[in-house]
Structure formats: structure tokens, C-alpha cells
Design a protein around this motif. Structure first.
Motif, PDB file in Angstrom:
ATOM      1  N   HIS A 113     -12.611   0.851  28.297  1.00 22.82           N
ATOM      2  CA  HIS A 113     -12.466   0.229  29.613  1.00 22.82           C
ATOM      3  C   HIS A 113     -11.780   1.129  30.635  1.00 22.82           C
ATOM      4  O   HIS A 113     -11.599   0.734  31.783  1.00 22.82           O
ATOM      5  CB  HIS A 113     -11.706  -1.098  29.492  1.00 22.82           C
ATOM      6  N   ARG A 114     -11.421   2.349  30.239  1.00 24.12           N
ATOM      7  CA  ARG A 114     -10.749   3.273  31.157  1.00 24.12           C
ATOM      8  C   ARG A 114     -11.667   3.571  32.340  1.00 24.12           C
ATOM      9  O   ARG A 114     -12.862   3.765  32.187  1.00 24.12           O
ATOM     10  CB  ARG A 114     -10.417   4.578  30.439  1.00 24.12           C
ATOM     11  N   LEU A 115     -11.089   3.618  33.531  1.00 24.28           N
ATOM     12  CA  LEU A 115     -11.873   3.915  34.718  1.00 24.28           C
ATOM     13  C   LEU A 115     -11.998   5.420  34.887  1.00 24.28           C
ATOM     14  O   LEU A 115     -11.021   6.161  34.833  1.00 24.28           O
ATOM     15  CB  LEU A 115     -11.225   3.290  35.953  1.00 24.28           C
ATOM     16  N   LEU A 116     -13.231   5.853  35.090  1.00 27.86           N
ATOM     17  CA  LEU A 116     -13.554   7.268  35.194  1.00 27.86           C
ATOM     18  C   LEU A 116     -13.749   7.626  36.658  1.00 27.86           C
ATOM     19  O   LEU A 116     -14.331   6.857  37.426  1.00 27.86           O
ATOM     20  CB  LEU A 116     -14.839   7.529  34.405  1.00 27.86           C
ATOM     21  N   ARG A 117     -13.267   8.801  37.060  1.00 30.56           N
ATOM     22  CA  ARG A 117     -13.395   9.251  38.441  1.00 30.56           C
ATOM     23  C   ARG A 117     -14.033  10.632  38.474  1.00 30.56           C
ATOM     24  O   ARG A 117     -14.028  11.350  37.475  1.00 30.56           O
ATOM     25  CB  ARG A 117     -12.029   9.277  39.118  1.00 30.56           C
ATOM     26  N   VAL A 118     -14.559  11.016  39.614  1.00 33.12           N
ATOM     27  CA  VAL A 118     -15.158  12.339  39.778  1.00 33.12           C
ATOM     28  C   VAL A 118     -14.081  13.397  39.560  1.00 33.12           C
ATOM     29  O   VAL A 118     -12.956  13.268  40.035  1.00 33.12           O
ATOM     30  CB  VAL A 118     -15.777  12.475  41.189  1.00 33.12           C
ATOM     31  N   GLY A 119     -14.416  14.438  38.805  1.00 36.29           N
ATOM     32  CA  GLY A 119     -13.478  15.521  38.528  1.00 36.29           C
ATOM     33  C   GLY A 119     -12.793  15.400  37.176  1.00 36.29           C
ATOM     34  O   GLY A 119     -12.120  16.343  36.747  1.00 36.29           O
ATOM     35  N   ASP A 120     -12.946  14.276  36.499  1.00 36.90           N
ATOM     36  CA  ASP A 120     -12.337  14.110  35.174  1.00 36.90           C
ATOM     37  C   ASP A 120     -13.020  15.022  34.159  1.00 36.90           C
ATOM     38  O   ASP A 120     -14.226  15.270  34.228  1.00 36.90           O
ATOM     39  CB  ASP A 120     -12.451  12.656  34.700  1.00 36.90           C
ATOM     40  N   HIS A 121     -12.228  15.522  33.216  1.00 38.41           N
ATOM     41  CA  HIS A 121     -12.742  16.354  32.131  1.00 38.41           C
ATOM     42  C   HIS A 121     -12.837  15.491  30.877  1.00 38.41           C
ATOM     43  O   HIS A 121     -11.851  14.893  30.458  1.00 38.41           O
ATOM     44  CB  HIS A 121     -11.811  17.538  31.861  1.00 38.41           C
ATOM     45  N   ILE A 122     -14.015  15.458  30.280  1.00 39.16           N
ATOM     46  CA  ILE A 122     -14.255  14.646  29.084  1.00 39.16           C
ATOM     47  C   ILE A 122     -14.565  15.564  27.921  1.00 39.16           C
ATOM     48  O   ILE A 122     -15.349  16.508  28.059  1.00 39.16           O
ATOM     49  CB  ILE A 122     -15.435  13.674  29.300  1.00 39.16           C
ATOM     50  N   GLN A 123     -13.959  15.280  26.764  1.00 41.11           N
ATOM     51  CA  GLN A 123     -14.263  16.020  25.549  1.00 41.11           C
ATOM     52  C   GLN A 123     -14.764  15.025  24.507  1.00 41.11           C
ATOM     53  O   GLN A 123     -14.066  14.071  24.162  1.00 41.11           O
ATOM     54  CB  GLN A 123     -13.041  16.769  25.030  1.00 41.11           C
TER      55      GLN A 123
END
Length: 130
Positions: A45-55
Motif C-alpha cells: 500500500h506504499r505510495l509511489l512517486r516519480v523519482g523513486d528507486h525500486i529494487q
């Protein structure tokens, strides 16, 4: 459809960006600790924003690194979905590719093709001395 000024649920975005086949698969990966955002494990449910790094943790110990470039809440064409992120994962080496091929062949030989039938069960019991 894509908006850069809002935030989107992580599991939804992973599904829309075609990084997982279904939202429930993305949800399970998040809950299982296979997804990190900005270096922290996170829930679906975490809110994702532009610029986030996902692994993302992939099979055989492989890690996929992605940078979010755009957000979408609804499914879009796969070609457009690829524009939502930048994959910064280094390509696999030829040595690693050969090692994976060997691993696949090895696992395929270990799989049983069928359950033993009556004749095979009798032969197994005879071998075991029962």
C-alpha cells in the motif's frame, strides 16, 4: 493516463508497469520482502512517486533496479508501460547466463515425470526389502 503529480499504490504500479503479471503477484512480492523502495522494504500500500528507486528480487538471486519516471493507475499498452520506468540493471554476463542454463537443465532432470504405478510401487518395495 500518466500523471506525474500524484502518488500511486506500489502493487498497482508494479502491475501496470508490467514488472509483475498480476496485482496479486506484485502484492505477494511486496509482503514477502522482495521489493525495496529507496533502500527500504515496503508494503504493497506504499505510495509511489516519480523519482523513486525500486529494487526487485528476482529468481536465482538476481536484483532488478528500476527508477520511476511516470505513474499510471490504469492498465496501458505494454510499450507505453515501459516508458513508466528506467531499468538500470546491469546486463548479465555470458558466464552467468551459462550457469543459469546449467541450473535449469539440472532442475529439469530432478523433476519426477509421474507418480509410480502399481508395478513400480511393487518394484520399489522389493528394492527396500519390505
Amino acid at each position: 493516463m500518466t500523471r506525474g503529480d500524484i502518488a500511486v499504490r506500489l502493487d498497482l504500479w508494479l502491475d501496470v508497469a508490467c514488472l509483475y503479471k498480476t496485482r496479486s503477484e506484485a502484492h505477494k512480492a511486496c509482503e514477502g520482502g522482495k521489493v525495496e523502495v529507496n533502500g527500504q522494504r515496503c508494503k504493497a500500500h506504499r505510495l509511489l512517486r516519480v523519482g523513486d528507486h525500486i529494487q526487485l528480487s528476482r529468481p536465482y538471486g538476481r536484483k532488478q533496479t528500476v527508477i520511476v519516471l511516470g505513474l499510471a493507475e490504469r492498465h496501458i499498452a505494454k510499450a507505453e508501460a515501459r516508458a513508466l520506468y528506467d531499468d538500470t540493471t546491469p546486463p548479465i554476463s555470458e558466464e552467468e547466463r551459462a550457469l543459469r542454463r546449467l541450473e535449469r537443465v539440472y532442475r529439469a532432470t530432478l523433476q519426477r515425470t509421474h507418480a509410480p504405478d502399481k508395478r513400480e510401487r511393487r518394484a520399489l518395495r522389493k528394492l527396500k526389502g519390505r
